[in-house]
Design a protein around this motif. Structure first.
Motif, PDB file in Angstrom:
ATOM      1  N   THR A 106       0.836  -1.195   0.000  1.00 20.52           N
ATOM      2  CA  THR A 106       0.000   0.000   0.000  1.00 20.52           C
ATOM      3  C   THR A 106       0.870   1.245   0.000  1.00 20.52           C
ATOM      4  O   THR A 106       1.747   1.411   0.852  1.00 20.52           O
ATOM      5  N   ALA A 107       0.633   2.118  -0.974  1.00 17.23           N
ATOM      6  CA  ALA A 107       1.438   3.339  -1.119  1.00 17.23           C
ATOM      7  C   ALA A 107       0.893   4.137  -2.287  1.00 17.23           C
ATOM      8  O   ALA A 107       0.041   3.662  -3.040  1.00 17.23           O
ATOM      9  N   VAL A 108       1.398   5.342  -2.427  1.00 18.64           N
ATOM     10  CA  VAL A 108       1.199   6.099  -3.661  1.00 18.64           C
ATOM     11  C   VAL A 108       2.345   5.721  -4.590  1.00 18.64           C
ATOM     12  O   VAL A 108       3.524   5.807  -4.202  1.00 18.64           O
ATOM     13  N   GLY A 124       1.178  10.575  -9.385  1.00 19.94           N
ATOM     14  CA  GLY A 124       1.014   9.473  -8.444  1.00 19.94           C
ATOM     15  C   GLY A 124      -0.357   8.834  -8.525  1.00 19.94           C
ATOM     16  O   GLY A 124      -1.348   9.482  -8.881  1.00 19.94           O
ATOM     17  N   THR A 125      -0.401   7.560  -8.202  1.00 15.73           N
ATOM     18  CA  THR A 125      -1.661   6.837  -8.162  1.00 15.73           C
ATOM     19  C   THR A 125      -1.673   5.966  -6.903  1.00 15.73           C
ATOM     20  O   THR A 125      -0.683   5.308  -6.580  1.00 15.73           O
ATOM     21  N   GLN A 126      -2.779   5.992  -6.192  1.00 13.13           N
ATOM     22  CA  GLN A 126      -2.879   5.288  -4.912  1.00 13.13           C
ATOM     23  C   GLN A 126      -3.143   3.806  -5.139  1.00 13.13           C
ATOM     24  O   GLN A 126      -4.047   3.432  -5.905  1.00 13.13           O
ATOM     25  N   VAL A 127      -2.369   2.988  -4.462  1.00 13.87           N
ATOM     26  CA  VAL A 127      -2.602   1.538  -4.411  1.00 13.87           C
ATOM     27  C   VAL A 127      -2.852   1.161  -2.957  1.00 13.87           C
ATOM     28  O   VAL A 127      -2.028   1.446  -2.090  1.00 13.87           O
ATOM     29  N   THR A 128      -3.980   0.551  -2.721  1.00 15.09           N
ATOM     30  CA  THR A 128      -4.337   0.113  -1.375  1.00 15.09           C
ATOM     31  C   THR A 128      -4.607  -1.378  -1.389  1.00 15.09           C
ATOM     32  O   THR A 128      -5.424  -1.854  -2.189  1.00 15.09           O
ATOM     33  N   VAL A 129      -3.910  -2.096  -0.520  1.00 15.49           N
ATOM     34  CA  VAL A 129      -4.095  -3.548  -0.420  1.00 15.49           C
ATOM     35  C   VAL A 129      -4.690  -3.832   0.950  1.00 15.49           C
ATOM     36  O   VAL A 129      -4.033  -3.657   1.980  1.00 15.49           O
ATOM     37  N   SER A 130      -5.931  -4.263   0.944  1.00 17.60           N
ATOM     38  CA  SER A 130      -6.633  -4.466   2.210  1.00 17.60           C
ATOM     39  C   SER A 130      -7.799  -5.420   1.994  1.00 17.60           C
ATOM     40  O   SER A 130      -8.412  -5.444   0.927  1.00 17.60           O
ATOM     41  N   SER A 131      -8.111  -6.181   3.026  1.00 18.45           N
ATOM     42  CA  SER A 131      -9.277  -7.058   2.962  1.00 18.45           C
ATOM     43  C   SER A 131     -10.494  -6.359   3.557  1.00 18.45           C
ATOM     44  O   SER A 131     -11.583  -6.921   3.574  1.00 18.45           O
TER      45      SER A 131
END
Length: 120
Positions: free
Chosen positions: A90-92, A113-120
């Motif tokens: 998870t990061a930009v 930048g593009t946001q990536v979020t890894v979450s359940s």
């Protein structure tokens, strides 16, 4: 003036996949290399993966075997295929294009930048 635009970020579950794209426009003298960086709050921006115009690549150890960087040189576009995503990914994510300004000089151009979020 070279412009760099990222796309493809979003939300993914742990173990899932995302594909980021980076398109450079306004390139006149060619591209030396392109790279993906990422940054989380309070931390320095870090190199994730890089690809040179000749096709050679290098990766941060934490993403080796999970992320694949590729490029479409004819269209000045770069991709990052991210598999087996982890919450710590998870990061930009930022794209950097190192383009030639003349025969021997280069300059770095960054996307927004593009946001990536890894979450359940």
């Amino acid at each position: 003036q070279v412009q760099v635009v990222e796309s493809g970020g979003g939300l993914a579950q742990p173990g899932g996949s995302l594909r980021l794209s980076c398109a450079a426009s306004g390139v006149i003298f060619g591209i030396y290399s392109m790279a993906w960086y990422r940054q989380t709050p309070g931390k320095q921006r870090e190199l994730v993966a890089q690809i040179a115009a000749g096709g050679s690549t290098n990766y941060q150890d934490s993403v080796k075997g999970r992320f694949t960087i590729s490029a479409d040189n004819a269209n000045d576009t770069m991709y990052l295929q991210m598999n087996s995503l982890r919450p710590e990914d998870t990061a930009v994510y930022y794209c950097k294009c190192k383009a030639f300004k003349g025969p021997t000089t280069t300059a770095d151009y960054w996307g927004q930048g593009t946001q990536v979020t890894v979450s359940s």
